[in-house]
Enzyme design. Structure first.
Site, PDB file in Angstrom:
ATOM      1  N   GLY A 245       7.350   1.144   4.985  1.00 33.09           N
ATOM      2  CA  GLY A 245       6.257   2.188   4.754  1.00 33.09           C
ATOM      3  C   GLY A 245       5.380   1.622   3.841  1.00 33.09           C
TER       4      GLY A 245
ATOM      5  N   GLY B 109       4.401  -6.385   5.799  1.00 31.60           N
ATOM      6  CA  GLY B 109       4.003  -7.282   7.118  1.00 31.60           C
ATOM      7  C   GLY B 109       2.537  -7.589   7.339  1.00 31.60           C
TER       8      GLY B 109
ATOM      9  N   ASP C 216      -3.092  -1.500   9.106  1.00 28.03           N
ATOM     10  CA  ASP C 216      -3.006  -1.510   7.806  1.00 28.03           C
ATOM     11  C   ASP C 216      -3.427  -3.015   7.303  1.00 28.03           C
ATOM     12  OD1 ASP C 216      -1.714   1.099   7.582  1.00 28.03           O
ATOM     13  OD2 ASP C 216       0.117   0.189   7.704  1.00 28.03           O
TER      14      ASP C 216
ATOM     15  N   LYS D  80       0.711  -1.447   0.129  1.00 28.28           N
ATOM     16  CA  LYS D  80      -0.115  -0.087   0.155  1.00 28.28           C
ATOM     17  C   LYS D  80       0.871   1.186  -0.007  1.00 28.28           C
ATOM     18  CE  LYS D  80       1.031   1.502   4.043  1.00 28.28           C
ATOM     19  NZ  LYS D  80       1.575   3.002   4.747  1.00 28.28           N
TER      20      LYS D  80
ATOM     21  N   VAL E 265      10.960  -4.488   3.284  1.00 35.11           N
ATOM     22  CA  VAL E 265      10.875  -4.620   4.538  1.00 35.11           C
ATOM     23  C   VAL E 265      10.974  -3.479   5.472  1.00 35.11           C
ATOM     24  CG1 VAL E 265      11.544  -5.857   6.762  1.00 35.11           C
ATOM     25  CG2 VAL E 265      11.608  -7.061   4.601  1.00 35.11           C
ATOM     26  N   ALA E 266      10.062  -3.148   6.422  1.00 33.73           N
ATOM     27  CA  ALA E 266       9.998  -1.733   7.016  1.00 33.73           C
ATOM     28  C   ALA E 266      10.379  -0.633   5.917  1.00 33.73           C
ATOM     29  CB  ALA E 266      11.345  -1.885   8.176  1.00 33.73           C
TER      30      ALA E 266
ATOM     31  N   ALA F 243       0.281  -6.904   4.697  1.00 39.71           N
ATOM     32  CA  ALA F 243      -0.130  -7.715   3.601  1.00 39.71           C
ATOM     33  C   ALA F 243       0.084  -8.962   3.905  1.00 39.71           C
ATOM     34  CB  ALA F 243       0.710  -7.254   2.452  1.00 39.71           C
TER      35      ALA F 243
ATOM     36  N   ALA G 276       3.877  -1.487   4.181  1.00 37.68           N
ATOM     37  CA  ALA G 276       2.903  -2.442   4.660  1.00 37.68           C
ATOM     38  C   ALA G 276       3.080  -3.966   4.186  1.00 37.68           C
ATOM     39  CB  ALA G 276       1.436  -2.050   4.866  1.00 37.68           C
TER      40      ALA G 276
END
Length: 308
Positions: free
Chosen positions: A108, A112, A146, A16, A105-106, A114, A110
């Site tokens: 911004g 994780g 999220d 996202k 990863v990390a 997802a 999303a």
């Protein structure tokens, strides 16, 4: 007759970006009220659930993503998703979850969240649970702000902590150039820095009416003017290179550059697919190793044929 269960279920969930991220002053419970407009873009993780005696997680990723810091235990949102889904149905769910990551990863974006949304759908289908959409959305909201949007996809307005989502009118096809960073940026730290920079922030976040109006035009230039992120200032203040990256992309012809969510990924809105490819090429020639092109909006978490 007993219905046979599938041998594997693969679910795809999209990254996202926040087209609008209005942040209100911190509440007594430590959360910030948000008004955000999410868009799902064509950069996706796949989660495949296989039958197994225990619940386990495996990771694979494109070569530029470092998965070394991703936990495989209860610290992983996909594992927590499995636990919550099992609690709902009064049983311990098992399965081997294989996470194939293409979302930074990390970053911004999303990723994780997802994976958690995809795990909910994959395990529901693997175990033939027939969980209602309302229950899936409730579990998703318990997992994180999220995650509900990762289930829904498309373009949606998020309120509360971002977990209350409502589809919005979006007539455009939007093209983005995405430049991730190899070094993550802590979301809690970005919010803490927002509080330091804006100690008197209005508890009511800025509304998204201008952005929603731009989406209804279908015109990239209108959308570019309306993009908004209250976390961009603190993210750039913590990592000034993000501001330099935005300036570079806009100098190369992007309609607008924006920090995605809490960063550190930066996204650039383009006029068309060809424009996006041209900009991506220019950014790579200037030294950026990883530059991605994606369109939006795309579907939320959905079942795809399992890998052979």
């Amino acid at each position: 007759m007993t219905r046979s269960l599938p041998s594997a279920v693969t679910v795809r969930a999209a990254a996202k970006i926040n087209l609008h991220l209005g942040v209100g002053g911190v509440r007594d419970d430590g959360f910030h009220p948000l008004t955000t407009v999410y868009q799902a873009v064509g950069l996706c993780d796949d989660v495949t659930a296989f039958p197994a005696a225990e619940l386990e997680v495996e990771l694979s990723a494109t070569d530029w993503i470092d998965v070394g810091g991703i936990p495989l235990d209860e610290g992983n949102l996909a594992v927590r998703a499995a636990r919550l889904l099992g609690d709902l149905h009064g049983r311990a769910l098992t399965g081997r979850l294989v996470l194939e990551k293409s979302i930074p990863v990390a970053g911004g974006l999303a990723g994780g969240s997802a994976d958690a949304a995809a795990a909910l759908v994959a395990l529901d289908r693997l175990h033939d649970l027939h969980t209602s959409d309302d229950d899936l959305l409730r579990l998703a909201a318990d997992l994180g702000s999220d995650v509900p949007f990762a289930l829904v996809g498309g373009t949606a307005l998020g309120t509360g902590r971002g977990e209350v989502v409502e589809a919005v009118a979006d007539v455009g096809t939007w093209w983005w150039v995405i430049v991730p960073s190899r070094e993550g940026l802590s979301t809690p730290e970005v919010y803490r820095h927002f509080d330091r920079l804006r100690p008197d922030a209005d508890p009511t976040p800025p509304d998204a009416e201008v952005l929603l109006g731009a989406l209804r035009t279908g015109q990239p230039v209108s959308l570019a003017r309306a993009l908004h992120n209250d976390l961009q200032e603190p993210a750039i203040d913590l990592r000034p290179a993000l501001g330099e990256l935005i300036e570079q992309g806009e100098a190369e012809g992007a309609l607008r550059g924006l920090v995605s969510g809490s960063g550190p990924t930066v996204v650039f809105l383009c006029e068309s697919a060809d424009h996006a490819r041209d900009l991506a090429g220019a950014m790579m020639r200037s030294g950026h190793e990883v530059v991605l092109v994606a369109n939006g909006a795309v579907a939320g978490s959905h079942v795809v044929p399992a890998h052979v």
